[in-house]
Design an enzyme around this catalytic site. Structure first.
Site, PDB file in Angstrom:
ATOM      1  N   LEU A 267      -0.393   6.424 -15.316  1.00  0.00           N
ATOM      2  CA  LEU A 267       0.664   6.358 -14.287  1.00  0.00           C
ATOM      3  C   LEU A 267       0.205   7.175 -13.092  1.00  0.00           C
ATOM      4  O   LEU A 267      -0.423   8.218 -13.264  1.00  0.00           O
ATOM      5  CB  LEU A 267       1.965   6.923 -14.873  1.00  0.00           C
ATOM      6  CG  LEU A 267       3.138   7.294 -13.949  1.00  0.00           C
ATOM      7  CD1 LEU A 267       4.460   7.159 -14.719  1.00  0.00           C
ATOM      8  CD2 LEU A 267       3.016   8.711 -13.386  1.00  0.00           C
ATOM      9  N   ASN A 268       0.521   6.701 -11.858  1.00  0.00           N
ATOM     10  CA  ASN A 268       0.414   7.628 -10.725  1.00  0.00           C
ATOM     11  C   ASN A 268       1.685   7.613  -9.877  1.00  0.00           C
ATOM     12  O   ASN A 268       2.743   7.984 -10.417  1.00  0.00           O
ATOM     13  CB  ASN A 268      -0.912   7.520  -9.957  1.00  0.00           C
ATOM     14  CG  ASN A 268      -1.318   6.188  -9.400  1.00  0.00           C
ATOM     15  OD1 ASN A 268      -1.513   5.231 -10.115  1.00  0.00           O
ATOM     16  ND2 ASN A 268      -1.490   6.116  -8.107  1.00  0.00           N
ATOM     17  N   ASP A 269       1.653   7.223  -8.647  1.00  0.00           N
ATOM     18  CA  ASP A 269       2.781   7.489  -7.733  1.00  0.00           C
ATOM     19  C   ASP A 269       4.116   6.870  -8.164  1.00  0.00           C
ATOM     20  O   ASP A 269       4.142   5.739  -8.649  1.00  0.00           O
ATOM     21  CB  ASP A 269       2.490   6.892  -6.354  1.00  0.00           C
ATOM     22  CG  ASP A 269       1.087   7.162  -5.871  1.00  0.00           C
ATOM     23  OD1 ASP A 269       0.341   7.892  -6.522  1.00  0.00           O
ATOM     24  OD2 ASP A 269       0.725   6.607  -4.814  1.00  0.00           O
TER      25      ASP A 269
ATOM     26  N   TYR B 225      -0.629  -1.748  -4.862  1.00  0.00           N
ATOM     27  CA  TYR B 225      -0.604  -0.320  -4.548  1.00  0.00           C
ATOM     28  C   TYR B 225       0.806   0.139  -4.143  1.00  0.00           C
ATOM     29  O   TYR B 225       1.748  -0.641  -4.103  1.00  0.00           O
ATOM     30  CB  TYR B 225      -1.616  -0.018  -3.437  1.00  0.00           C
ATOM     31  CG  TYR B 225      -3.025   0.234  -3.928  1.00  0.00           C
ATOM     32  CD1 TYR B 225      -3.418  -0.087  -5.228  1.00  0.00           C
ATOM     33  CD2 TYR B 225      -3.988   0.806  -3.093  1.00  0.00           C
ATOM     34  CE1 TYR B 225      -4.719   0.156  -5.674  1.00  0.00           C
ATOM     35  CE2 TYR B 225      -5.289   1.048  -3.535  1.00  0.00           C
ATOM     36  CZ  TYR B 225      -5.646   0.719  -4.815  1.00  0.00           C
ATOM     37  OH  TYR B 225      -6.924   0.970  -5.251  1.00  0.00           O
TER      38      TYR B 225
ATOM     39  N   ARG C 294      -2.160   2.133   4.132  1.00  0.00           N
ATOM     40  CA  ARG C 294      -1.355   1.751   2.954  1.00  0.00           C
ATOM     41  C   ARG C 294      -0.057   2.542   2.798  1.00  0.00           C
ATOM     42  O   ARG C 294       0.234   3.444   3.556  1.00  0.00           O
ATOM     43  CB  ARG C 294      -2.182   1.877   1.679  1.00  0.00           C
ATOM     44  CG  ARG C 294      -2.762   3.248   1.427  1.00  0.00           C
ATOM     45  CD  ARG C 294      -3.506   3.248   0.087  1.00  0.00           C
ATOM     46  NE  ARG C 294      -4.303   4.449  -0.069  1.00  0.00           N
ATOM     47  CZ  ARG C 294      -5.589   4.544   0.274  1.00  0.00           C
ATOM     48  NH1 ARG C 294      -6.225   3.514   0.787  1.00  0.00           N
ATOM     49  NH2 ARG C 294      -6.240   5.690   0.112  1.00  0.00           N
TER      50      ARG C 294
ATOM     51  N   GLU D 286      -1.982   9.768   2.932  1.00  0.00           N
ATOM     52  CA  GLU D 286      -1.414   8.779   2.012  1.00  0.00           C
ATOM     53  C   GLU D 286       0.097   8.974   1.904  1.00  0.00           C
ATOM     54  O   GLU D 286       0.636  10.034   2.240  1.00  0.00           O
ATOM     55  CB  GLU D 286      -2.046   8.931   0.621  1.00  0.00           C
ATOM     56  CG  GLU D 286      -3.537   8.615   0.583  1.00  0.00           C
ATOM     57  CD  GLU D 286      -4.090   8.491  -0.829  1.00  0.00           C
ATOM     58  OE1 GLU D 286      -3.864   9.391  -1.649  1.00  0.00           O
ATOM     59  OE2 GLU D 286      -4.746   7.474  -1.119  1.00  0.00           O
TER      60      GLU D 286
HETATM   61  C1  FRU Z   1      -1.836   7.846  -3.941  1.00  0.00           C
HETATM   62  C2  FRU Z   1      -2.507   6.490  -3.854  1.00  0.00           C
HETATM   63  C3  FRU Z   1      -1.882   5.631  -2.777  1.00  0.00           C
HETATM   64  C4  FRU Z   1      -2.199   4.241  -3.266  1.00  0.00           C
HETATM   65  C5  FRU Z   1      -2.052   4.391  -4.749  1.00  0.00           C
HETATM   66  C6  FRU Z   1      -2.951   3.521  -5.576  1.00  0.00           C
HETATM   67  O1  FRU Z   1      -1.998   8.442  -5.181  1.00  0.00           O
HETATM   68  O2  FRU Z   1      -3.896   6.622  -3.640  1.00  0.00           O
HETATM   69  O3  FRU Z   1      -2.352   5.894  -1.488  1.00  0.00           O
HETATM   70  O4  FRU Z   1      -1.342   3.285  -2.758  1.00  0.00           O
HETATM   71  O5  FRU Z   1      -2.309   5.751  -5.049  1.00  0.00           O
HETATM   72  O6  FRU Z   1      -2.632   3.641  -6.920  1.00  0.00           O
END
Ligand code: FRU
Length: 473
Positions: A38-40, A99, A167, A221
């Protein structure tokens, strides 16, 4: 449905059969990936009486790679439903990753704006100045499934002085118009934010480029722009900022500027950049307004590219990362203060009184509130995680390499510390100091479900509540 969509859906189903429930480090009151990475946080919103939290998700790989959007929803931020993976990278305009992005709610409709990442092959591309597509996509969602996807902007539409790195659309409505911020990297390696404007949610024109006077990192970002208690806040996650004493110690940062003037024209100034979180594991926060007009923030309780500095032991168990607990934002003396959402109080079990200077052994899932702190204080968790306030310095440090998995020490200068609120959840610690003046978030890896805890202070009043888990169906 194209055959790629079918293939991806089948692979996700297979991957999610992996049952991680016996993992000692699974969290109990945080949202995590069912499997994988998981990320954002994405698309945070309140829609038809429910909170929706989407998240960047790689179900097929605990180290990331191909990004999807996973989806949770809840009426009360405590009882959750997992709704699977509505957004797949299955079109030519998003085939190397759906993304990050945001949600716009209007007339009981949910509009999700995100970046379709495309990596072209066959040439000597550097994927910074060439070889990458960063498409701005609008997906409509009925609250459960995606009903349409449309590509609105491609790299040809962005200003010519930008690299391919553009993005993370954050969209909002203001005075019957729509606005969108996008994070970007210029060809001379300066992080900036693009401000777009639309009358119909579909056709967008560039209105402004928001930037700091001096370069502050090469890429910004996950931008977010919102009003908070009469201030205008520009929140960003910059990459490429040099460490300065105790500031900017992580690989990438997340923080905000208070913006004076008019961000729709060149008539604005950005004040000093302030980090949102001072711990080892925090990145890419996003905010939204709920039905009670609370400005709620959730972040990624993690960071990209942390190796070789530190790591997460859960990778070997097939998953990595979580979201932070949601926090409510307010301004106090020109600074954002962050308070854990009130709803977490519903997880409290019977309160325990913890005496100073005595050791306790407890299940590693609790909230600890320490008030009336005098002078210096040291809180020791699992023998080697040290949380300390001494000589106007607040520090979180690990005295043992295994417990912190390589995490060392993070500090912030503070001229007083009279209240500390800790949320500890098997492999995470979130620390709120002085009612949210500063926050530290970190992962740690105790080897038992129970850990030792000790508070060294002479005057503090301590309350500890063992916490119940989220219910997730
Ligand atoms: C931030 C990021 C965003 C991108 C996403 C890709 O963690 O790099 O800029 O949209 O993660 O997973």
């Amino acid at each position: 449905m194209n055959s790629l969509t079918k293939h991806l859906e089948k692979s996700i189903k297979l991957a999610e059969k992996n049952n991680l429930h016996n993992d000692l480090w699974r969290l109990s009151f945080h949202l995590m990936p069912p499997v994988g990475w998981l990320n954002d946080p994405n698309g945070l919103c309140y829609f038809k009486g429910e909170y929706h939290i989407f998240f960047q998700y790689s179900p097929l790989n605990a180290n990331g790679e191909l990004k999807f959007w996973g989806h949770y929803k809840s009426k009360d931020l405590i009882n959750w439903q997992y709704l699977g993976v509505p957004l797949l990278p299955d079109q030519p305009f998003d085939c190397h990753g759906a993304y990050s992005g945001s949600a716009l709610i209007e007339d009981d409709k949910m509009y999700l704006y995100y970046t379709g990442n495309v990596k072209y092959t066959g040439e000597n591309y550097d994927y910074i100045n060439n070889g990458r597509g960063s498409n701005t996509i609008l997906a409509t969602c009925d609250g459960n499934v995606i009903t349409s996807k449309k590509c609105l902007l491609t790299n040809d539409d962005y200003p010519k002085n930008l690299t391919c790195h553009v993005r993370d659309p954050k969209v909002w409505k203001e005075d019957n118009q729509y606005y969108m911020v996008l994070g970007a990297r210029t060809k001379d390696d300066k992080g900036v934010v693009l401000l777009y404007n639309s009358l119909d949610k579909i056709n967008w024109t560039l209105k402004n480029i928001i930037e700091s006077k001096n370069t502050f990192g090469y890429m910004w970002e996950c931008p977010d722009l919102f009003k908070l208690d009469n201030e205008t806040i520009l929140m960003i996650s910059p990459q490429g900022v040099e460490k300065q004493g105790y500031k900017y110690e992580n690989i990438y940062q997340s923080g905000y500027y208070i913006l004076d003037g008019d961000y729709k024209t060149s008539n604005y100034t950005l004040n000093e950049f302030t980090e949102i979180d001072r711990g080892f594991d925090f990145y890419a926060p996003q905010t939204f307004l709920d039905n009670n007009n609370r400005r709620i923030l959730a972040g990624w309780l993690g960071l990209p590219d942390i190796e070789p500095f530190y790591t997460n032991k859960t990778i070997e168990n097939g998953w990595q990362h979580a979201l932070t607990i949601p926090r409510v934002l307010n301004i106090v003396d020109k600074k954002i203060y962050q308070q854990p959402i009130e709803e977490l109080k519903n997880l409290r079990k019977d309160k325990l009184n913890i005496k100073n200077n005595e050791e306790y052994n407890l299940d590693c899932c609790f909230e600890l509130l320490i008030e009336d702190i005098s002078n210096n204080i040291t809180i020791t968790l699992a023998d080697n995680a040290i949380i300390q306030y001494e000589n106007n310095l607040f520090t979180l440090k690990f005295n043992n390499k295994d417990l912190g998995c390589g995490r060392t020490s993070r500090s912030v200068e503070l001229n007083h510390c009279n209240k500390i609120q800790l949320f500890v959840d098997y492999s995470s610690i979130e620390i709120f100091i002085n009612d949210g003046e500063e926050v530290f978030s970190t992962r740690f890896y105790p080897t038992e479900k129970n850990i030792n805890i000790k508070i060294n202070n002479s005057t503090s009043k301590n309350s500890l509540w063992p916490l119940d888990s989220f219910s997730i169906i």
